[in-house]
Motif scaffolding. Structure first.
Motif, PDB file in Angstrom:
ATOM      1  N   ALA A 119       0.845  -1.183   0.000  1.00 20.78           N
ATOM      2  CA  ALA A 119       0.000   0.000   0.000  1.00 20.78           C
ATOM      3  C   ALA A 119       0.884   1.238   0.000  1.00 20.78           C
ATOM      4  O   ALA A 119       1.752   1.394   0.856  1.00 20.78           O
ATOM      5  N   LEU A 120       0.671   2.104  -0.983  1.00 21.90           N
ATOM      6  CA  LEU A 120       1.369   3.387  -1.053  1.00 21.90           C
ATOM      7  C   LEU A 120       0.325   4.473  -0.878  1.00 21.90           C
ATOM      8  O   LEU A 120      -0.295   4.922  -1.845  1.00 21.90           O
ATOM      9  N   ASP A 124      -2.947   4.137  -2.871  1.00 18.90           N
ATOM     10  CA  ASP A 124      -2.694   3.325  -4.064  1.00 18.90           C
ATOM     11  C   ASP A 124      -2.185   1.946  -3.674  1.00 18.90           C
ATOM     12  O   ASP A 124      -1.725   1.725  -2.548  1.00 18.90           O
ATOM     13  N   ILE A 125      -2.239   1.015  -4.619  1.00 19.85           N
ATOM     14  CA  ILE A 125      -1.728  -0.328  -4.419  1.00 19.85           C
ATOM     15  C   ILE A 125      -0.623  -0.595  -5.444  1.00 19.85           C
ATOM     16  O   ILE A 125      -0.819  -0.406  -6.647  1.00 19.85           O
ATOM     17  N   LEU A 126       0.528  -1.027  -4.942  1.00 20.61           N
ATOM     18  CA  LEU A 126       1.671  -1.352  -5.783  1.00 20.61           C
ATOM     19  C   LEU A 126       1.794  -2.858  -5.943  1.00 20.61           C
ATOM     20  O   LEU A 126       1.845  -3.595  -4.947  1.00 20.61           O
ATOM     21  N   PHE A 127       1.856  -3.310  -7.198  1.00 18.99           N
ATOM     22  CA  PHE A 127       2.163  -4.701  -7.506  1.00 18.99           C
ATOM     23  C   PHE A 127       3.619  -4.758  -7.963  1.00 18.99           C
ATOM     24  O   PHE A 127       3.967  -4.226  -9.026  1.00 18.99           O
ATOM     25  N   ASP A 128       4.456  -5.387  -7.140  1.00 23.73           N
ATOM     26  CA  ASP A 128       5.881  -5.540  -7.442  1.00 23.73           C
ATOM     27  C   ASP A 128       6.061  -6.927  -8.042  1.00 23.73           C
ATOM     28  O   ASP A 128       5.975  -7.943  -7.333  1.00 23.73           O
ATOM     29  N   CYS A 129       6.308  -6.995  -9.349  1.00 20.34           N
ATOM     30  CA  CYS A 129       6.300  -8.263 -10.083  1.00 20.34           C
ATOM     31  C   CYS A 129       7.704  -8.642 -10.541  1.00 20.34           C
ATOM     32  O   CYS A 129       8.355  -7.873 -11.255  1.00 20.34           O
ATOM     33  N   GLU A 133       0.156 -18.002  -7.266  1.00 21.46           N
ATOM     34  CA  GLU A 133      -0.628 -18.393  -6.104  1.00 21.46           C
ATOM     35  C   GLU A 133       0.255 -18.731  -4.902  1.00 21.46           C
ATOM     36  O   GLU A 133      -0.226 -18.824  -3.776  1.00 21.46           O
ATOM     37  N   SER A 134       1.561 -18.927  -5.134  1.00 26.78           N
ATOM     38  CA  SER A 134       2.457 -19.294  -4.037  1.00 26.78           C
ATOM     39  C   SER A 134       2.877 -18.093  -3.199  1.00 26.78           C
ATOM     40  O   SER A 134       3.488 -18.262  -2.149  1.00 26.78           O
ATOM     41  N   VAL A 135       2.562 -16.897  -3.654  1.00 33.69           N
ATOM     42  CA  VAL A 135       2.942 -15.689  -2.926  1.00 33.69           C
ATOM     43  C   VAL A 135       1.890 -15.370  -1.876  1.00 33.69           C
ATOM     44  O   VAL A 135       0.687 -15.367  -2.155  1.00 33.69           O
ATOM     45  N   ALA A 136       2.346 -15.116  -0.657  1.00 32.43           N
ATOM     46  CA  ALA A 136       1.417 -14.800   0.428  1.00 32.43           C
ATOM     47  C   ALA A 136       0.631 -13.533   0.101  1.00 32.43           C
ATOM     48  O   ALA A 136       1.231 -12.502  -0.203  1.00 32.43           O
ATOM     49  N   PRO A 137      -0.704 -13.583   0.173  1.00 30.23           N
ATOM     50  CA  PRO A 137      -1.516 -12.423  -0.201  1.00 30.23           C
ATOM     51  C   PRO A 137      -1.586 -11.390   0.915  1.00 30.23           C
ATOM     52  O   PRO A 137      -2.633 -11.175   1.519  1.00 30.23           O
ATOM     53  N   ILE A 138      -0.446 -10.782   1.205  1.00 33.40           N
ATOM     54  CA  ILE A 138      -0.376  -9.798   2.284  1.00 33.40           C
ATOM     55  C   ILE A 138      -0.069  -8.437   1.687  1.00 33.40           C
ATOM     56  O   ILE A 138       0.879  -8.278   0.921  1.00 33.40           O
ATOM     57  N   ILE A 139      -0.871  -7.447   2.023  1.00 32.62           N
ATOM     58  CA  ILE A 139      -0.618  -6.086   1.583  1.00 32.62           C
ATOM     59  C   ILE A 139       0.164  -5.382   2.690  1.00 32.62           C
ATOM     60  O   ILE A 139      -0.312  -5.267   3.816  1.00 32.62           O
ATOM     61  N   ARG A 140       1.360  -4.926   2.360  1.00 35.14           N
ATOM     62  CA  ARG A 140       2.219  -4.281   3.334  1.00 35.14           C
ATOM     63  C   ARG A 140       2.260  -2.787   3.069  1.00 35.14           C
ATOM     64  O   ARG A 140       2.481  -2.361   1.949  1.00 35.14           O
ATOM     65  N   ARG A 141       2.010  -2.023   4.105  1.00 37.33           N
ATOM     66  CA  ARG A 141       1.987  -0.569   3.951  1.00 37.33           C
ATOM     67  C   ARG A 141       3.389  -0.004   4.082  1.00 37.33           C
ATOM     68  O   ARG A 141       4.104  -0.279   5.047  1.00 37.33           O
ATOM     69  N   VAL A 142       3.776   0.787   3.088  1.00 41.57           N
ATOM     70  CA  VAL A 142       5.111   1.383   3.081  1.00 41.57           C
ATOM     71  C   VAL A 142       5.095   2.747   3.758  1.00 41.57           C
ATOM     72  O   VAL A 142       5.940   3.057   4.572  1.00 41.57           O
TER      73      VAL A 142
END
Length: 309
Positions: free
Chosen positions: A281-282, A285-290, A299-308
């Motif tokens: 979370a910015l 906004d939401i950042l997708f770092d790919c 699907e193996s990535v933990a679905p956690i939104i981390r606030r910067v």
């Protein structure tokens, strides 16, 4: 901005400075941080907070407020000598547009995401934009919102359609490289002491992007940020040249406008590009770092939104 700038950013800048020093860092090396620079953690008195193992790894506790920023930025900071990195960044609306139909784009994303973009510039050796972005936005492409060096500005203008009145060609705030198609003559009215010239071959009427990257790397520009616009980022993506991509999605709908990513479509969904994302979370906004080079399932990535911030 306070948490990032006052707590995490000085440490991230110290890692970037260590990389740019050009010294090879041994695997297994431990480092402490004295508030300004990294120091070898050779004694117990110097508590190690970073370890280098083919890349930087944080040793901070998960509760440390700097950890989430290190998690996001350290993958962009491979110590040299290391393979070059091509990072793409794009900000768009929920419905996938980067500007209105009239070209208005100031600003699709919020102020926190703009600070993040300036951080990416500060960690990059150069920033690439297309002629359309310079014509529409007249960007400065500097790091004025954060502490850090300005990158070399690379403007892709194959047919030399941009006038010298654009700021990147006049302000002298950072070295500027104008890229044109090989064989296109440079008229005297476009010559400038503030602009370095580079001719690159074309393939199918478009700039040969692998050749361009080779030219940039020969100049010592190894961490390359492709900032925009959508046409330019899409061209690098379609050519398979992007190692990592930051897509920032702002929570509003434009309705119709200038699209973000557009690449040739696969026939089946299972054949589409599906990089595993890390999500932050910015501000609003939401950042997708790919990681575009990862072969892990999304699907193996933990679905956690981390606030910067």
């Amino acid at each position: 901005m306070t948490n990032l700038y006052e707590q995490a950013w000085p440490l991230i800048r110290a890692v970037a400075a260590a990389n740019r020093a050009g010294d090879q860092i041994e695997n297994g090396a431990l480092f402490a941080f004295d508030g300004e620079k990294l120091t070898p953690a050779a004694t117990r008195a110097a508590r190690p907070i970073l370890r280098y193992d083919q890349g930087w790894r944080s040793l901070l506790d998960a509760s440390d407020e700097r950890q989430v920023c290190l998690d996001m930025y350290l993958p962009l900071l491979a110590a040299r000598p290391a393979p070059p990195l091509v990072l793409a960044q794009l900000g768009q609306s929920l419905d996938g547009f980067i500007a209105t139909a009239s070209g208005h784009s100031h600003f699709v994303t919020g102020p926190t995401s703009i600070v993040h973009l300036h951080c990416l510039r500060a960690l990059s050796d150069c920033v690439i934009v297309g002629a359309g972005t310079v014509a529409a936005d007249n960007p400065r492409l500097t790091t004025r919102l954060v502490d850090g060096p300005n990158p070399v500005r690379v403007v892709l203008d194959p047919k030399l359609r941009l006038p010298l009145t654009r700021g990147v060609f006049r302000d002298g705030e950072a070295p500027t490289l104008r890229v044109r198609a090989r064989g296109v003559p440079l008229p005297s009215e476009l010559e400038s002491a503030n602009v370095q010239e580079l001719e690159v071959a074309t393939l199918g009427g478009q700039l040969d992007l692998p050749a361009l990257l080779g030219e940039l790397r020969s100049r010592g520009l190894r961490t390359i940020l492709v900032e925009g616009g959508g046409v330019t980022v899409s061209a690098f993506l379609a050519a398979g040249l992007i190692d990592r991509m930051h897509i920032v999605v702002a929570p509003f709908v434009i309705g119709e406008g200038r699209p973000g990513l557009r690449i040739p479509s696969a026939a089946q969904l299972q054949d589409c590009v599906r990089p595993p994302p890390r999500v932050y979370a910015l501000g609003g906004d939401i950042l997708f770092d790919c990681d575009m080079r990862s072969h892990s399932a999304a699907e193996s990535v933990a679905p956690i939104i981390r606030r910067v911030l």
